[in-house]
Design an enzyme around this catalytic site. Structure first.
Site, PDB file in Angstrom:
ATOM      1  N   ASP A 273       0.711  -1.237   0.126  1.00  0.00           N
ATOM      2  CA  ASP A 273      -0.093  -0.051  -0.160  1.00  0.00           C
ATOM      3  C   ASP A 273       0.899   1.155   0.090  1.00  0.00           C
ATOM      4  OD1 ASP A 273      -3.377   0.241   0.740  1.00  0.00           O
ATOM      5  OD2 ASP A 273      -2.180   1.960   1.075  1.00  0.00           O
ATOM      6  N   ASP A 315      -6.780  -4.878  -6.026  1.00  0.00           N
ATOM      7  CA  ASP A 315      -8.029  -4.096  -5.514  1.00  0.00           C
ATOM      8  C   ASP A 315      -7.873  -2.737  -5.663  1.00  0.00           C
ATOM      9  OD1 ASP A 315     -10.537  -3.388  -4.566  1.00  0.00           O
ATOM     10  OD2 ASP A 315     -10.299  -4.423  -2.423  1.00  0.00           O
ATOM     11  N   CYS A 368     -14.771  -2.029  -6.189  1.00  0.00           N
ATOM     12  CA  CYS A 368     -16.057  -1.841  -5.486  1.00  0.00           C
ATOM     13  C   CYS A 368     -16.868  -0.573  -6.074  1.00  0.00           C
ATOM     14  CB  CYS A 368     -15.886  -1.795  -3.864  1.00  0.00           C
ATOM     15  SG  CYS A 368     -14.992  -0.321  -3.515  1.00  0.00           S
TER      16      CYS A 368
END
Length: 436
Positions: A273, A315, A368
């Site tokens: 990240d 993601d 998402c």
């Protein structure tokens, strides 16, 4: 976060005062709702019931903000002056109590009047009372007749109509009005934990139960037996197939639900990240679960690996429009151009992920988001730019036999209007790509 203008003698409902602070934090300071909840010192001091009411009031007001604004504005002869926009927020919350939560009129109106007075807006007290009394008389029938899409910003509603058609877009919007259940991923023994938690075991392996606002008090939380993760969000990691003993890179990994899945399945995981605080949160989450993964602070659009890997989960950052039922602030924190901007970032992330992938390796790309520009359009661009990539269709048995979640192209696409009998699902997109 307390407002310095509150007078000490004012008898303001503590839960409504906290709700007002939270509501303003989201809409004026553009603070994500979850962060506002965590930052408000007064919230934790409220009794459980009042704390739940404050959270529900703000969440409901955000979910139905377009409806509430139409009704409140219709009761004003002219827009409120800029110096009194605080009064509009008081009206918005009180209207939500009256028209949606079913709070007794005298309680909702009197509390709003007291709140307006306590915040220094005595000249607008009569207006506040008059508007709410009118809404009590006229608004109940009106709000029932409003299309669900009118609760959302126009740019978002129009985009869903274009992508899914009017009927499906309306159903997606309506699904966002409902408080979602609590979804749980377990490290092992899902059947056993379903019994201990009073949960239902879904076909995909996720546990689902009602949400009462006290996650930390549930059996197994402190022991690290499980973590909170929406059913749809738990599917992409499974699309990598058996990962035991494999080296897997989880890009944009925080807060770590998918990392936990992969480690629990036996993978050797590198979680990446770009934000160190987010990665520290991932590490804390893994520590509670008794799981271990290598971590790296890096920009996933540029980072390099010592050697190619066989499996990557990406993601990607997105507009998060598929999670509105869980995050009702999303429509009001995003703007019309955000999906396109994020799509450009997603292209760079995919391109670098392909460079890190070994021949024959698998890349699962997911977001998402419900926006096509942040899903199938990115995959189409990646396939055009990388002749060595091919799509490997997802089989229904990989998603619990839920055939409605698999598109004609073989991708995962879940929508909030689907699986209503099971309690609904977040909007998610995932595609499995293989490097030839």
């Amino acid at each position: 976060m307390a407002d310095a203008r509150i007078t000490p003698e004012a008898k303001v409902s503590a839960s409504r005062s906290v709700a007002f602070d939270l509501f303003r934090a989201v809409l004026t300071k553009r603070t994500p709702f979850d962060e506002a909840l965590a930052a408000h010192d007064g919230l934790a001091k409220l009794p459980d019931r009042d704390r739940g009411f404050a959270r529900l009031l703000v969440a409901t007001a955000l979910r139905r903000l377009g409806h509430v604004d139409r009704l409140v504005d219709g009761c004003l002869d002219k827009p409120l002056p800029a110096k009194a926009l605080v009064v509009r927020d008081i009206l918005r919350l009180a209207a939500t109590e009256l028209l949606i939560l079913g709070v007794a009129p005298h309680a909702a109106v009197d509390s709003a009047v007291t709140l307006a007075r306590s915040r220094g807006f005595e000249p607008f007290v009569k207006l506040t009372n008059a508007v709410l009394r009118r809404l009590d008389r006229e608004g109940r029938g009106a709000i029932l007749e409003m299309p669900a899409l009118q609760a959302l910003p126009d740019w978002l509603a129009d985009g869903w109509r274009a992508a899914y058609g009017d009927a499906t877009a309306e159903a997606i919007a309506a699904a966002g009005f409902v408080e979602p259940p609590l979804d749980i991923s377990v490290k092992e023994d899902p059947e056993g934990w379903a019994g201990k938690l009073g949960a239902t075991l879904l076909p995909t392996g996720t546990l689902r139960r009602g949400f009462d606002g006290r996650v930390e008090a549930l059996p197994g939380f402190k022991e690290g037996a499980w973590w909170v993760q929406d059913m749809a969000a738990a599917l992409p990691a499974k699309l990598l197939g058996p990962v035991a003993g494999k080296r897997v890179v989880d890009l944009c990994a925080a807060p770590g639900g998918k990392t936990a899945q992969l480690v629990a399945a036996g993978a050797d995981v590198l979680a990446v990240d770009r934000a160190k605080p987010r990665l520290l949160r991932l590490e804390r989450n893994l520590a509670r679960l008794g799981l271990t993964a290598a971590t790296r602070v890096a920009d996933a659009t540029e980072m390099k690996l010592e050697s190619p890997v066989d499996a990557i989960l990406l993601d990607a950052p997105c507009s998060s429009t598929g999670t509105i039922r869980r995050h009702p602030d999303v429509p009001w924190l995003k703007h019309t151009g955000d999906p396109a901007k994020l799509a450009a970032l997603q292209d760079r992330l995919i391109a670098n992920a392909v460079r890190m992938l070994a021949p024959g390796g698998v890349l699962v790309f997911c977001t998402c988001s419900l926006e096509p520009v942040e899903g199938p359009e990115r995959v189409a661009a990646a396939l055009a730019a990388n002749p060595e990539l091919r799509r490997e269709p997802i089989r229904p048995d990989e998603v619990g036999g839920l055939t409605e979640l698999v598109t004609e192209q073989g991708d995962l696409r879940s929508r909030p209007d689907q699986l209503a009998a099971l309690g609904g699902v977040d909007g998610f997109y995932a595609c499995r790509l293989v490097r030839a």
